[in-house]
Design an enzyme around this catalytic site. Structure first.
Site, PDB file in Angstrom:
ATOM      1  N   GLY A  61       0.797  -1.224   0.000  1.00  0.00           N
ATOM      2  CA  GLY A  61       0.000   0.000   0.000  1.00  0.00           C
ATOM      3  C   GLY A  61       0.824   1.266   0.000  1.00  0.00           C
ATOM      4  O   GLY A  61       2.017   1.239  -0.302  1.00  0.00           O
ATOM      5  N   SER A  62       0.176   2.370   0.358  1.00  0.00           N
ATOM      6  CA  SER A  62       0.776   3.697   0.230  1.00  0.00           C
ATOM      7  C   SER A  62       2.062   3.850   1.033  1.00  0.00           C
ATOM      8  O   SER A  62       2.173   3.355   2.154  1.00  0.00           O
ATOM      9  CB  SER A  62      -0.229   4.741   0.709  1.00  0.00           C
ATOM     10  OG  SER A  62       0.412   5.982   0.868  1.00  0.00           O
ATOM     11  N   SER A  63       3.014   4.591   0.444  1.00  0.00           N
ATOM     12  CA  SER A  63       4.278   4.827   1.146  1.00  0.00           C
ATOM     13  C   SER A  63       4.083   5.799   2.308  1.00  0.00           C
ATOM     14  O   SER A  63       4.978   5.983   3.123  1.00  0.00           O
ATOM     15  CB  SER A  63       5.341   5.356   0.183  1.00  0.00           C
ATOM     16  OG  SER A  63       4.936   6.609  -0.334  1.00  0.00           O
ATOM     17  N   VAL A  64       2.909   6.419   2.388  1.00  0.00           N
ATOM     18  CA  VAL A  64       2.598   7.261   3.541  1.00  0.00           C
ATOM     19  C   VAL A  64       2.547   6.400   4.816  1.00  0.00           C
ATOM     20  O   VAL A  64       2.640   6.913   5.932  1.00  0.00           O
ATOM     21  CB  VAL A  64       1.245   7.996   3.308  1.00  0.00           C
ATOM     22  CG1 VAL A  64       0.846   8.822   4.509  1.00  0.00           C
ATOM     23  CG2 VAL A  64       1.355   8.891   2.098  1.00  0.00           C
ATOM     24  N   GLY A  65       2.457   5.086   4.646  1.00  0.00           N
ATOM     25  CA  GLY A  65       2.540   4.150   5.765  1.00  0.00           C
ATOM     26  C   GLY A  65       3.789   4.376   6.613  1.00  0.00           C
ATOM     27  O   GLY A  65       3.804   4.044   7.800  1.00  0.00           O
TER      28      GLY A  65
END
Lengths: 141, 401
Positions: A61-65
């Protein structure tokens, strides 16, 4: 038993062994206030990341993780150390780096050793292991 | 002492070399912001089998929009801004709205977005709020190593501008901004800039939307580094190039394309009618829309000119938002282009971009019309808004009077 690992973020940590067999989407599957991990397919097994050495394939999923990992640390509910068993993705690498959480990777052979060790345990939730990425070893007691 | 080398012994793979200065930075001697930045670079370097860090001359940072980074990102940036300072020219991506034309958004969103902008300002970044830094900044000489996090900019820089960058993340580009360094791996190494996979185009690509769809298909299939594009024109205009680059950057981790027939590629995939249709059907999810949006990536002068020419005095039959950098808007204003488009019914939004802006949300719109595959992807996955994909020319043909 000592197992070799590759250092990604340097440091030494110990904690409860938590073996997760599927990729973790930190943005979607992790509550950054409590450290609770919930599965997308709705499994009821309740797991919490706090104080663990988290062994898992990789983030998805998103690299904002990466910022979720940072929030876990800020809220004192993060794993003490993390080990990727598939690939070291940019989310996990940068998330652990900004949060100063030791991170290592291991290959297939090493994962097999960890898995059979884990399967042999009677009290799976209570087992403490040490991750020393400076020396690049994992100590299974 | 820069020349003194410290060896990082690694049991499994190669040796990562850090200079004495880098080692001091990593150990915290220059403060926590620099230590954090070096930890990011070393972690990514270890993960990508880099053997050293190399200097970069320009960083372009993403992770500016509060919609994408949230409270944890805001807090991280606040902490970094306490002592972190950019070492190289650093430009930043769009934020959530136009700073000089505040929209009707929750006050909390506006306040938090402004805090993020202030943290970046404190660090020393140039307040570009743009995803097309290559159209608004002077360009370094060919071969220069840069560190671009915005995916369309990374792909376009590698493929068209003769700059060298990996497809960076918000955090790796920020770490590069604070240290002037990046791990020497992947696309920074010349031998990885040769296509291993080639997409063989079988169609006549007639407009920027077709190039965007080809790009999206390419990014989805080329898992890493550089993809070859066979039977594609080498003379693309900026609109087509941006659409192609944004498409590639949106759907995967590929950071570069090369046009032309190559013999080095080990794998070939055809892009024909079926592939084009499947890609279009995946991204175009509505038959019509309530508003037209242009600008993901943001529009440059070329595109403003093109829209003005196509409009030729006509008026849009639906509301139309054009997203562009403030510098482009100001130039367009001087040339009378923005006024002319405003008379046609368009409104301009600076500092933001169609994708991930809170200005286009489910609460206000069920569907939009755009020519951008990137906007379409993010509208679908993040904003939960449906999209009718159409080329710029057919939007002007069908939605004007």
């Amino acid at each position: 038993m000592n197992i070799k690992c590759k250092r990604i973020v340097s440091g030494k940590a110990w904690g409860k062994l938590l073996l997760v067999r599927e990729p973790i989407n930190f943005l979607g599957m992790v509550n950054s206030s409590t450290g609770d991990l919930s599965y997308e397919h709705g499994s009821n097994a309740k797991q919490n990341l706090k104080g663990t050495i988290l062994i898992f394939p990789n983030s998805s999923g998103s690299s904002v993780g990466a910022y979720t990992i940072f929030a876990l640390k800020k809220n004192n509910v993060s794993p003490n150390g993390m080990i990727c068993t598939n690939i070291v993705d940019i989310t996990t690498a940068s998330g652990c780096a900004i949060s100063n959480i030791p991170l290592a990777s291991i290959g297939k052979k090493e994962l097999e050793k960890v898995t059979s060790f884990y399967e042999s345990l009677t009290f799976k939730q209570q087992t403490l292991i040490t991750l020393d990425t400076k020396k690049e070893i994992i100590k299974l007691s | 002492m820069e020349g003194k080398i410290i060896l990082y012994y690694n049991l499994v793979s190669k040796l990562m070399l850090l200079t004495h200065e880098e080692e001091k930075g990593l150990s915290g001697e220059y403060g926590e912001a620099i230590a954090s930045a070096y930890r990011i670079l070393v972690a990514i370097g270890e993960a990508t089998d880099a053997d050293k860090l190399i200097p970069i001359q320009w960083a372009h940072v993403s992770g500016v929009n509060y919609n994408t980074i949230g409270d944890s990102g805001l807090e991280f940036l606040r902490q970094i801004s306490l002592e972190g300072k950019t070492k190289v020219r650093t430009t930043i991506n769009p934020m959530g709205f136009d700073r000089e034309n505040l929209p009707d958004l929750p006050p909390e969103f506006i306040a938090k977005q402004i805090q993020i902008a202030q943290s970046y300002e404190k660090i020393g970044t140039i307040p570009t709020f743009s995803c097309i830094p290559y159209e608004i900044m002077s360009l370094p000489i060919g071969g220069t190593q840069v560190s671009f996090a915005e995916s369309n900019a990374a792909v376009l820089a590698n493929s068209h501008l003769d700059l060298v960058t990996n497809k960076e993340s918000a955090l790796s580009a920020l770490a590069s901004a604070l240290t002037g360094k990046s791990p020497y791996s992947e696309l920074r190494i010349e031998e990885n800039r040769t296509p291993q996979l080639e997409i063989k185009n079988e169609l006549v690509l007639k407009d920027e939307l077709d190039y965007g769809l080809l790009g999206y298909f390419t990014g989805k299939n080329a898992k890493k580094n550089c993809a070859g594009l066979c039977n594609v024109s080498e003379r693309l205009d900026m609109l087509e190039l941006k659409s192609l680059s944004a498409g590639i950057g949106t759907s995967g981790s590929c950071g570069m394309f090369r046009v032309g027939d190559r013999s080095t590629a080990v794998e070939r995939i055809d892009f024909g009618e079926k592939e084009m249709k499947n890609t279009y059907d995946e991204l175009s999810t509505a038959d019509d829309g309530e508003i037209i949006t242009f600008g993901s990536p943001q529009l440059g002068m070329n595109e403003l000119n093109k829209i003005q020419t196509l409009m030729d005095g006509k008026k849009f039959s639906k509301p139309c938002k054009i997203f562009c950098p403030r510098t482009v808007y100001c130039r367009g204003e001087k040339l009378g282009i923005t006024k002319s488009l405003e008379r046609s019914g368009a409104s301009f939004v600076c500092d933001a971009c169609t994708c991930l802006t809170p200005l286009i949300c489910k609460k206000d719109y069920d569907s939009i019309i755009t020519n951008s595959v990137k906007a379409s992807y993010y509208m679908k996955t993040s904003n939960k808004v449906s999209v009718k994909l159409s080329s710029l020319k057919s939007i002007v043909d069908n939605y004007t009077q």
